[in-house]
Write an enzyme that holds these catalytic residues in place. Structure first.
Site, PDB file in Angstrom:
ATOM      1  N   PRO A 212       2.373   3.016  -8.994  1.00 23.32           N
ATOM      2  CA  PRO A 212       1.041   3.271  -9.544  1.00 23.32           C
ATOM      3  C   PRO A 212       0.180   2.014  -9.442  1.00 23.32           C
ATOM      4  CG  PRO A 212       2.630   2.915 -11.321  1.00 23.32           C
ATOM      5  CD  PRO A 212       3.389   2.787 -10.035  1.00 23.32           C
ATOM      6  N   GLY A 267      -6.424   5.676  -2.122  1.00 25.24           N
ATOM      7  CA  GLY A 267      -7.075   4.432  -2.521  1.00 25.24           C
ATOM      8  C   GLY A 267      -8.145   4.080  -1.516  1.00 25.24           C
ATOM      9  N   GLU A 289      -5.491   9.411   1.659  1.00 26.14           N
ATOM     10  CA  GLU A 289      -6.700   9.903   0.981  1.00 26.14           C
ATOM     11  C   GLU A 289      -7.522   8.672   0.656  1.00 26.14           C
ATOM     12  OE1 GLU A 289      -7.522  12.958   0.572  1.00 26.14           O
ATOM     13  OE2 GLU A 289      -5.640  13.997   0.947  1.00 26.14           O
ATOM     14  N   CYS A 323     -13.572   9.474  -5.935  1.00 31.15           N
ATOM     15  CA  CYS A 323     -13.819   9.371  -4.498  1.00 31.15           C
ATOM     16  C   CYS A 323     -14.732  10.479  -4.008  1.00 31.15           C
ATOM     17  CB  CYS A 323     -12.493   9.416  -3.763  1.00 31.15           C
ATOM     18  SG  CYS A 323     -11.551  10.829  -4.260  1.00 31.15           S
TER      19      CYS A 323
HETATM   20  P1  NAP Z   1      -7.039   0.186  -3.773  1.00 34.43           P
HETATM   21  O1  NAP Z   1      -7.420  -1.193  -4.126  1.00 34.43           O
HETATM   22  O2  NAP Z   1      -6.891   0.539  -2.357  1.00 34.43           O
HETATM   23  O3  NAP Z   1      -5.694   0.476  -4.579  1.00 34.43           O
HETATM   24  C1  NAP Z   1      -5.012   1.693  -4.501  1.00 34.43           C
HETATM   25  C2  NAP Z   1      -3.522   1.460  -4.661  1.00 34.43           C
HETATM   26  O4  NAP Z   1      -3.050   0.689  -3.564  1.00 34.43           O
HETATM   27  C3  NAP Z   1      -3.144   0.664  -5.915  1.00 34.43           C
HETATM   28  O5  NAP Z   1      -1.930   1.159  -6.396  1.00 34.43           O
HETATM   29  C4  NAP Z   1      -2.979  -0.743  -5.363  1.00 34.43           C
HETATM   30  O6  NAP Z   1      -2.131  -1.543  -6.169  1.00 34.43           O
HETATM   31  C5  NAP Z   1      -2.315  -0.409  -4.052  1.00 34.43           C
HETATM   32  N1  NAP Z   1      -2.318  -1.488  -3.076  1.00 34.43           N
HETATM   33  C6  NAP Z   1      -3.286  -2.399  -2.802  1.00 34.43           C
HETATM   34  N2  NAP Z   1      -2.856  -3.240  -1.814  1.00 34.43           N
HETATM   35  C7  NAP Z   1      -1.599  -2.855  -1.479  1.00 34.43           C
HETATM   36  C8  NAP Z   1      -0.608  -3.328  -0.564  1.00 34.43           C
HETATM   37  N3  NAP Z   1      -0.810  -4.374   0.234  1.00 34.43           N
HETATM   38  N4  NAP Z   1       0.583  -2.686  -0.511  1.00 34.43           N
HETATM   39  C9  NAP Z   1       0.824  -1.624  -1.300  1.00 34.43           C
HETATM   40  N5  NAP Z   1      -0.056  -1.144  -2.195  1.00 34.43           N
HETATM   41  C10 NAP Z   1      -1.262  -1.738  -2.278  1.00 34.43           C
HETATM   42  O7  NAP Z   1      -8.077   1.241  -4.331  1.00 34.43           O
HETATM   43  P2  NAP Z   1      -8.630   1.391  -5.823  1.00 34.43           P
HETATM   44  O8  NAP Z   1      -9.637   0.348  -6.077  1.00 34.43           O
HETATM   45  O9  NAP Z   1      -7.486   1.506  -6.769  1.00 34.43           O
HETATM   46  O10 NAP Z   1      -9.300   2.834  -5.739  1.00 34.43           O
HETATM   47  C11 NAP Z   1     -10.627   3.027  -5.336  1.00 34.43           C
HETATM   48  C12 NAP Z   1     -10.701   3.604  -3.944  1.00 34.43           C
HETATM   49  O11 NAP Z   1      -9.844   4.722  -3.808  1.00 34.43           O
HETATM   50  C13 NAP Z   1     -12.068   4.109  -3.607  1.00 34.43           C
HETATM   51  O12 NAP Z   1     -12.407   3.731  -2.305  1.00 34.43           O
HETATM   52  C14 NAP Z   1     -11.933   5.621  -3.673  1.00 34.43           C
HETATM   53  O13 NAP Z   1     -12.849   6.337  -2.909  1.00 34.43           O
HETATM   54  C15 NAP Z   1     -10.533   5.805  -3.231  1.00 34.43           C
HETATM   55  N6  NAP Z   1     -10.009   7.065  -3.743  1.00 34.43           N
HETATM   56  C16 NAP Z   1      -9.805   8.061  -2.849  1.00 34.43           C
HETATM   57  C17 NAP Z   1      -9.332   9.285  -3.282  1.00 34.43           C
HETATM   58  C18 NAP Z   1      -9.111  10.392  -2.312  1.00 34.43           C
HETATM   59  O14 NAP Z   1      -8.459  11.359  -2.676  1.00 34.43           O
HETATM   60  N7  NAP Z   1      -9.582  10.295  -1.095  1.00 34.43           N
HETATM   61  C19 NAP Z   1      -9.065   9.480  -4.640  1.00 34.43           C
HETATM   62  C20 NAP Z   1      -9.284   8.433  -5.525  1.00 34.43           C
HETATM   63  C21 NAP Z   1      -9.758   7.218  -5.051  1.00 34.43           C
HETATM   64  P3  NAP Z   1      -2.773  -2.562  -7.265  1.00 34.43           P
HETATM   65  O15 NAP Z   1      -3.429  -1.739  -8.284  1.00 34.43           O
HETATM   66  O16 NAP Z   1      -1.586  -3.288  -7.780  1.00 34.43           O
HETATM   67  O17 NAP Z   1      -3.735  -3.429  -6.503  1.00 34.43           O
END
Ligand code: NAP
Length: 518
Positions: A212, A267, A289, A323
């Site tokens: 998560p 993400g 996603e 998102c």
């Molecule tokens: P994020 O920074 O990409 O983080 C998402 C997840 O990825 C978190 O669990 C994060 O862990 C993890 N993560 C980051 N770097 C990683 C790595 N090198 N290796 C493995 N895991 C890694 O995104 P966010 O800020 O949480 O979410 C916002 C974004 O998600 C927005 O762009 C939104 O549009 C998108 N989103 C898309 C959907 C969809 O269904 N398309 C739904 C919801 C959100 P940490 O928390 O520990 O950094």
């Protein structure tokens, strides 16, 4: 869990809005909200192979409204991630042989337990991601609906018996689970993003390891507690929470270990690309996603009331942090002034900023101050290029943001070029349908899109032309387990939910039976 302090939202809002002394008072008021450490679903260890496991250190989980620590959670590293992968691989050997009905029954029990504990889970969501309690309850219902849906879909994984080109042959196409799936989820829908993936994976016969987001491990661990109560066998569902510091090394295990067959990520587009690159070496299957930049188009023929209602619903859910939130508003000249005026009135009437656990709060904080700073930056960029602030415009205390309405926005402004993830409505004026479609389709992402029109021919044309994975036609809220969720372009790969969601966790095996005698 204790009831949180009941504070006057109006007073709080006044203080959030005013200068430094009052802001300090607001901070003091907000600190009085606290999560009871004896909350029934509060778990703070990782969940691996059916056991609660501690790590060498722990990381704090903060209430984004107050900045206060609400729990300390085991900071799992690559070693725990590897244990989880191994456990999932071992469990897969028996889980894949369980019958579809057995898996269906367990998912259904998990669904029942989620509903039974909806208030407890909703409180955890509100405290770790800031969302108003009413929305958190909605998220739990939405989250549970995927377990219900996939408990039903589990029993409908049919293969095909295909007419063969030769008389002595029979052709069978059999669907089989892919294996261990690594699941990496964001903070904005901490429970629903997990069940949408895990429901499909478990129904298909896969086992999973979930990482998560750092901000929201509590709902993932609460889901693990309920999975255990539902009787999901050890190793089938594992959770490795970790701090942002450990995320890259945990992510590396989850995306490169040869025992992992599939990664499923929700993400940002930037992170999705990093994970895809890591997964490429061992050619894992991938579902992504990613980010969106949803256009919300209002044509002259639109029903104004419906368009304003749809705009409010699609923009301000989770303070604009979903998102599929509308990110750019394109409004045709003939209805522009009326739309902007009515939207401003609706914002005044309906939006209340405050702590998520206050019953009349509709707008909680953003996830952190960096998120609020991004919105402020987009507003100042727009204003410096001629946009007018009609409502809001300012950052309040901490990561609270005033819901903001900007008119006279152009496509040169930052807010129309990148995802905002906050309560900002930038309104662009357009003249023709072609112009609106050109602006909408100029983005390199395409998750959701919305438009309002009462012209049937236009409805068909625009619905087909919009380059997105999901279209709301005279509708601002789309998500439901029955329909496919996912995007085109750099918004991702694959679909979740619907009858297609389970396919992401299945392989098709072709069996050719030869030498048969008639
Ligand atoms: P994020 O920074 O990409 O983080 C998402 C997840 O990825 C978190 O669990 C994060 O862990 C993890 N993560 C980051 N770097 C990683 C790595 N090198 N290796 C493995 N895991 C890694 O995104 P966010 O800020 O949480 O979410 C916002 C974004 O998600 C927005 O762009 C939104 O549009 C998108 N989103 C898309 C959907 C969809 O269904 N398309 C739904 C919801 C959100 P940490 O928390 O520990 O950094």
């Amino acid at each position: 869990m204790s009831a949180v302090c009941a504070l006057g939202t109006r007073r709080l809002l006044r203080q959030l809005r005013s200068g430094p002394p009052a802001a300090a008072a607001a901070a003091a008021m907000l600190r009085r909200y606290s999560l009871d450490v004896s909350a029934p679903l509060l778990r703070t260890q990782g969940y691996v192979d059916g056991r609660w496991v501690s790590a060498a250190s722990a990381f704090p989980v903060l209430d984004p409204a107050t900045g206060q620590e609400i729990a300390r959670v085991s900071d799992c590293g690559p070693a725990e991630a590897k244990q989880a992968v191994d456990a999932a691989y071992t469990a897969f050997q028996s889980w894949k042989r369980s019958t579809a009905k057995e898996r269906s029954v367990l998912l259904r029990k998990w669904f029942d337990l989620l509903l039974l504990h909806k208030e407890d889970l909703a409180k955890l969501i509100t405290f770790e991601c800031g969302k108003p309690l009413r929305e958190s309850l909605g998220e739990v219902a939405y989250s549970a609906s995927f377990l219900e849906w996939f408990s039903e879909e589990a029993r409908r994984v049919y293969g095909d018996l295909v007419p063969a080109p030769a008389k002595d042959r029979k052709i069978l196409l059999l669907k089989q689970p892919v294996g261990v799936a690594s699941i990496i989820t964001p903070w904005n829908f901490p429970s629903a993003m997990i069940t949408r993936k895990v429901g499909a994976a478990l129904a298909a016969g896969c086992t999973v390891v979930v990482k998560p987001a750092e901000d929201t491990p509590l709902s993932a661990l609460a889901l693990a507690e309920l999975a255990e109560q539902a009787g999901i066998p050890a190793g089938v569902f594992n959770v490795v929470p970790c701090s942002r510091e450990k995320t890259p090394s945990v992510g590396e295990v989850l995306c490169t270990d040869p025992l992992v067959a599939k990664i499923s990520f929700t993400g940002s587009t930037a992170t999705g690309k990093v994970l895809l690159k890591m997964a490429a070496d061992t050619v894992k299957k991938a579902s992504m996603e990613l980010g969106g930049h949803a256009p919300f188009i209002v044509f002259d023929s639109a029903d104004l009331d419906k368009a304003v209602g749809g705009a409010m619903a699609s923009k301000f859910r989770n303070s604009g942090q979903t998102c599929v939130c509308s990110n750019r508003f394109l409004v045709q000249s003939g209805i522009y002034d009326r739309f902007v005026e009515r939207l401003g009135q609706a914002m005044d009437a309906e939006l209340r900023v405050g702590h998520g656990s206050e019953p009349d709060t509709t707008q909680g904080p953003l996830i952190n101050t960096k998120a609020a700073e991004k919105v402020v930056q987009q507003i100042s960029d727009a204003v410096s290029q001629g946009a007018k602030v009609l409502k809001g415009g300012k950052r309040l205390h901490g990561s609270f943001m005033e819901p903001t309405l900007l008119a006279d926005v152009t496509t040169d402004m930052l807010c129309t070029k990148e995802e905002t993830f906050g309560p900002l409505v930038p309104v662009i004026r357009f003249n023709t349908e072609e112009e609106a479609l050109a602006v909408a389709n100029a983005a390199n992402v395409g998750l959701a899109g919305y438009f309002y029109s009462q012209d049937v021919s236009q409805i068909w044309r625009v619905a087909e032309e919009l380059e997105v994975g999901m279209v709301g036609v005279n509708e601002g809220l789309l998500s439901t387990p029955e329909a496919s969720f996912g995007g085109v372009k750099q918004s991702g790969l694959g679909r979740e939910g619907s009858k297609y969601g389970i396919d992401e966790y299945l392989e098709v095996k072709y069996m050719c039976f030869g030498g048969l005698k008639a």
